[in-house]
Design an enzyme around this catalytic site. Structure first.
Site, PDB file in Angstrom:
ATOM      1  N   ASP A  21      69.978   8.257  34.988  1.00 55.30           N
ATOM      2  CA  ASP A  21      70.756   7.850  36.162  1.00 55.30           C
ATOM      3  C   ASP A  21      70.302   6.471  36.625  1.00 55.30           C
ATOM      4  O   ASP A  21      69.141   6.291  36.989  1.00 55.30           O
ATOM      5  CB  ASP A  21      70.553   8.896  37.273  1.00 55.30           C
ATOM      6  N   ASN A  23      71.870   4.668  39.193  1.00 52.44           N
ATOM      7  CA  ASN A  23      72.234   4.287  40.571  1.00 52.44           C
ATOM      8  C   ASN A  23      71.785   5.287  41.635  1.00 52.44           C
ATOM      9  O   ASN A  23      72.194   5.191  42.800  1.00 52.44           O
ATOM     10  CB  ASN A  23      73.747   4.037  40.677  1.00 52.44           C
ATOM     11  N   ASP A  25      72.405   8.492  42.200  1.00 51.60           N
ATOM     12  CA  ASP A  25      73.258   9.565  42.750  1.00 51.60           C
ATOM     13  C   ASP A  25      72.956  10.923  42.124  1.00 51.60           C
ATOM     14  O   ASP A  25      73.639  11.911  42.399  1.00 51.60           O
ATOM     15  CB  ASP A  25      74.748   9.217  42.597  1.00 51.60           C
ATOM     16  N   ASP A  29      74.537   8.174  33.891  1.00 47.64           N
ATOM     17  CA  ASP A  29      75.715   7.313  33.838  1.00 47.64           C
ATOM     18  C   ASP A  29      75.616   6.333  32.666  1.00 47.64           C
ATOM     19  O   ASP A  29      74.612   6.288  31.951  1.00 47.64           O
ATOM     20  CB  ASP A  29      75.898   6.577  35.167  1.00 47.64           C
ATOM     21  N   ASP A  98      83.698  11.810  21.957  1.00 46.67           N
ATOM     22  CA  ASP A  98      84.188  13.184  21.905  1.00 46.67           C
ATOM     23  C   ASP A  98      85.708  13.174  22.018  1.00 46.67           C
ATOM     24  O   ASP A  98      86.267  12.473  22.871  1.00 46.67           O
ATOM     25  CB  ASP A  98      83.592  13.986  23.068  1.00 46.67           C
ATOM     26  N   ASP A 199      86.171  18.382  19.542  1.00 42.23           N
ATOM     27  CA  ASP A 199      85.839  19.628  20.223  1.00 42.23           C
ATOM     28  C   ASP A 199      86.751  20.766  19.754  1.00 42.23           C
ATOM     29  O   ASP A 199      87.976  20.595  19.716  1.00 42.23           O
ATOM     30  CB  ASP A 199      86.008  19.402  21.731  1.00 42.23           C
ATOM     31  N   GLU A 256      84.070  20.286  15.423  1.00 47.65           N
ATOM     32  CA  GLU A 256      83.401  21.509  15.878  1.00 47.65           C
ATOM     33  C   GLU A 256      84.310  22.690  15.541  1.00 47.65           C
ATOM     34  O   GLU A 256      85.451  22.739  15.996  1.00 47.65           O
ATOM     35  CB  GLU A 256      83.157  21.452  17.390  1.00 47.65           C
ATOM     36  N   HIS A 329      74.500  20.419  23.313  1.00 46.52           N
ATOM     37  CA  HIS A 329      74.739  20.672  24.744  1.00 46.52           C
ATOM     38  C   HIS A 329      75.189  22.102  25.032  1.00 46.52           C
ATOM     39  O   HIS A 329      75.176  22.516  26.188  1.00 46.52           O
ATOM     40  CB  HIS A 329      75.785  19.682  25.269  1.00 46.52           C
ATOM     41  N   ASP A 330      75.598  22.842  24.010  1.00 48.11           N
ATOM     42  CA  ASP A 330      76.054  24.228  24.189  1.00 48.11           C
ATOM     43  C   ASP A 330      75.023  25.255  23.733  1.00 48.11           C
ATOM     44  O   ASP A 330      75.264  26.458  23.841  1.00 48.11           O
ATOM     45  CB  ASP A 330      77.338  24.475  23.383  1.00 48.11           C
TER      46      ASP A 330
END
Length: 560
Positions: A21, A23, A25, A29, A98, A199, A256, A329-330
């Protein structure tokens, strides 16, 4: 075998929300990624696969896209993204994006139009059906629990969503829809990207008529259905996409594909068929699931892992190409799932990396894997963010009355948030990921496990990955050599050879905390040996006919 850049490459997956990150928040990003490109270049990475950064309401963390040609505000602007691509290309790094075109977001303008009336020009961009006997059009279930159908009052019909109800499935039967998808792909390729990860791309062709599903349990789980995986027109669509778009660019593609087998994968990836370069198959990550599916935990048997990887290595040999991964990520963190993330975290992380990077195929490194990040155990369900996890918990505990403790155990082992905790960059607050409040809590072990420590420690997991990636660049046999399993029945050792012409490697891996003895099979002949990589101190002159292996030990030898 045809040599190409994407076979020679090592790919690194960035899940942008959790990467870095810039910035404050609390959300990773694009500018945060730019800050870390030198780190990735130093690791030796060739290609970055960037999980979705498109405009999205974030029902499924960006896999629900409301505008395919805009960047999500939380991640930055199109100018930021263009700078990222430029900075990557300046460093010799390639970018694959993706492609999420089995479904869109229900907030996409196409769907907003589609639901207005049955004769709207966009109606046929999605899959609408009237109800049957006052209920859903059929008994299909969503991958995220519950029915795959959502009733929409405006027109009194149901739309299909194989994932969240905010992710309506696109209707690939409609040639106009396909044209729109191809135009969008060209939009990104013309900006200069180097390919796509697609995907659940093998879900786009559904069985005509959308019949009732039948299986022994009387239920249909999307991961097991014959009704929307590898459907009747899938190869036609893939060849059309290749002809219309992909063949005009020098790109890498990986699809995938849950539920694909080696025969089907060979069709998708054979050079002469002009479809895709690689697929992500799921067999090895389903080995620790019981009959009740992903959340029904069962111990992983090494013999099953050997059989599965060997089947894929031999099944695509000379026919297609493997993608090599143990987490993404899954999926949960690989060292927690396949190794020992407590007393042998470093050793087993290195062993698993050796196992994967020494096979034939293109290896994928998921962010944080290169420093040995582990699964997380949050105390309450409220601390989890993943829609699949929350839906499952609601269905089993709130609706089903199951024991919350047992359900949490399944989440600790299999939940997708295991992979999504922010990257542990250093030992400062929030692991150096953000100066704000992270969108998902940081794993509390960041004081011990972080990139700063790993880069400074010459024997860390990070430096081991660096060496593995370099070895692949220097030794064609690691990329292109054929694979053969040895010691097939050994309960703790996974060993295999790689052969290219007169060259031979032997890869020796102890998948246990014990000290089993490796005995070189008689048919593997050699006169001398050279140690290429190892995760414990080893005397290079040690005889290798018989070796007592240390817990989670890995060695690779070149045989002469």
């Amino acid at each position: 075998m045809k040599k190409t850049w994407w076979k020679d490459s090592t790919v690194y997956q960035i899940y942008p929300r959790s990467f870095n990150d810039s910035n404050g928040d609390g959300i990773g990003d694009i500018n945060g990624i730019i800050e870390k490109l030198d780190y990735l270049k130093d690791l030796g990475i060739d290609v970055i696969w960037l999980s979705p950064v498109y405009k999205s309401p974030n029902d499924d963390n960006g896999y629900d896209i409301s505008d395919y040609k805009k960047i999500m505000d939380e991640f930055g602007t199109m100018e930021d993204w263009e700078r990222l691509l430029d900075e990557m290309h300046q460093r010799g790094l390639k970018l694959i994006m993706d492609l999420v075109v089995n479904h869109s977001s229900d907030e996409h303008p196409w769907f907003q139009e589609s639901r207005k009336s049955k004769d709207n020009p966009y109606r046929d961009y999605f899959i609408w059906r009237p109800g049957k006997d006052g209920a859903e059009p059929n008994n299909w279930e969503s991958c995220f629990s519950g029915s795959a159908w959502q009733y929409d009052e405006a027109t009194g019909e149901y739309y299909l969503h194989l994932f969240s109800k905010k992710q309506p499935d696109l209707n690939w039967e409609n040639p106009k829809l396909r044209e729109e998808v191809y135009d969008m792909m060209k939009f990104w390729l013309d900006k200069g990207i180097d390919g796509f990860r697609m995907d659940v791309i093998n879900f786009i062709s559904k069985v005509p008529g959308l019949p009732e599903a039948h299986n022994p349990s009387g239920k249909t789980y999307a991961w097991g259905g014959d009704y929307f995986m590898n459907g009747p027109r899938i190869h036609e669509y893939m060849q059309e996409m290749n002809k219309e778009v992909l063949s005009h660019y020098d790109v890498m593609t990986v699809g995938e594909m849950p539920g694909v087998d080696t025969e089907e994968a060979a069709l998708y990836t054979a050079d002469e068929r002009d479809e895709l370069n690689m697929v992500f198959q799921f067999e090895h990550v389903d080995l620790d699931a019981g009959p009740g599916g992903k959340w029904d935990l069962k111990p992983l048997e090494l013999k099953d892992l050997k059989a599965t990887f060997t089947k894929w290595q031999k099944g695509l040999e000379g026919k297609g190409w493997n993608s090599l991964y143990l987490n993404n990520h899954d999926q949960p963190r690989m060292v927690s799932r396949f190794g020992n993330d407590k007393e042998y975290r470093v050793e087993s992380a290195k062993m698993l990396a050796t196992f994967l990077h020494m096979m034939q195929g293109t290896p994928y490194v998921y962010q944080g894997e290169e420093i040995g990040m582990t699964n997380v155990q949050f105390e309450t369900i409220e601390e989890y963010q993943d829609i699949e996890t929350l839906n499952m918990y609601h269905e089993k505990v709130i609706d089903g009355g199951e024991d919350p403790g047992q359900v949490m155990e399944s989440i600790y082992v299999k939940g997708r948030d295991n992979a999504r905790t922010p990257i542990q960059w250093d030992d400062s607050e929030n692991a150096g990921f953000t100066e704000g409040t992270p969108w998902l809590k940081v794993n509390p072990n960041y004081k011990e496990i972080n990139a700063k420590q790993a880069v400074e420690d010459p024997v860390s997991v990070y430096h081991y990955y660096k060496k593995l990636i370099q070895l692949r660049k220097e030794n064609e046999i690691i990329v292109y050599g054929s694979y053969d399993l040895i010691l097939e029945d050994h309960p703790q050792i996974y060993a295999y050879t790689r052969t290219l012409g007169d060259e031979k490697l032997v890869v020796i891996l102890n998948f246990s905390g014990d000290r089993p003895v490796f005995e070189m099979p008689e048919h593997v002949a050699y006169e001398a040996h050279e140690l290429l990589i190892n995760n414990y101190e080893v005397d290079d002159q040690e005889q290798i006919q018989s070796i007592e292996l240390k817990p989670y030990e890995a060695r690779v030898y070149r045989l002469k």
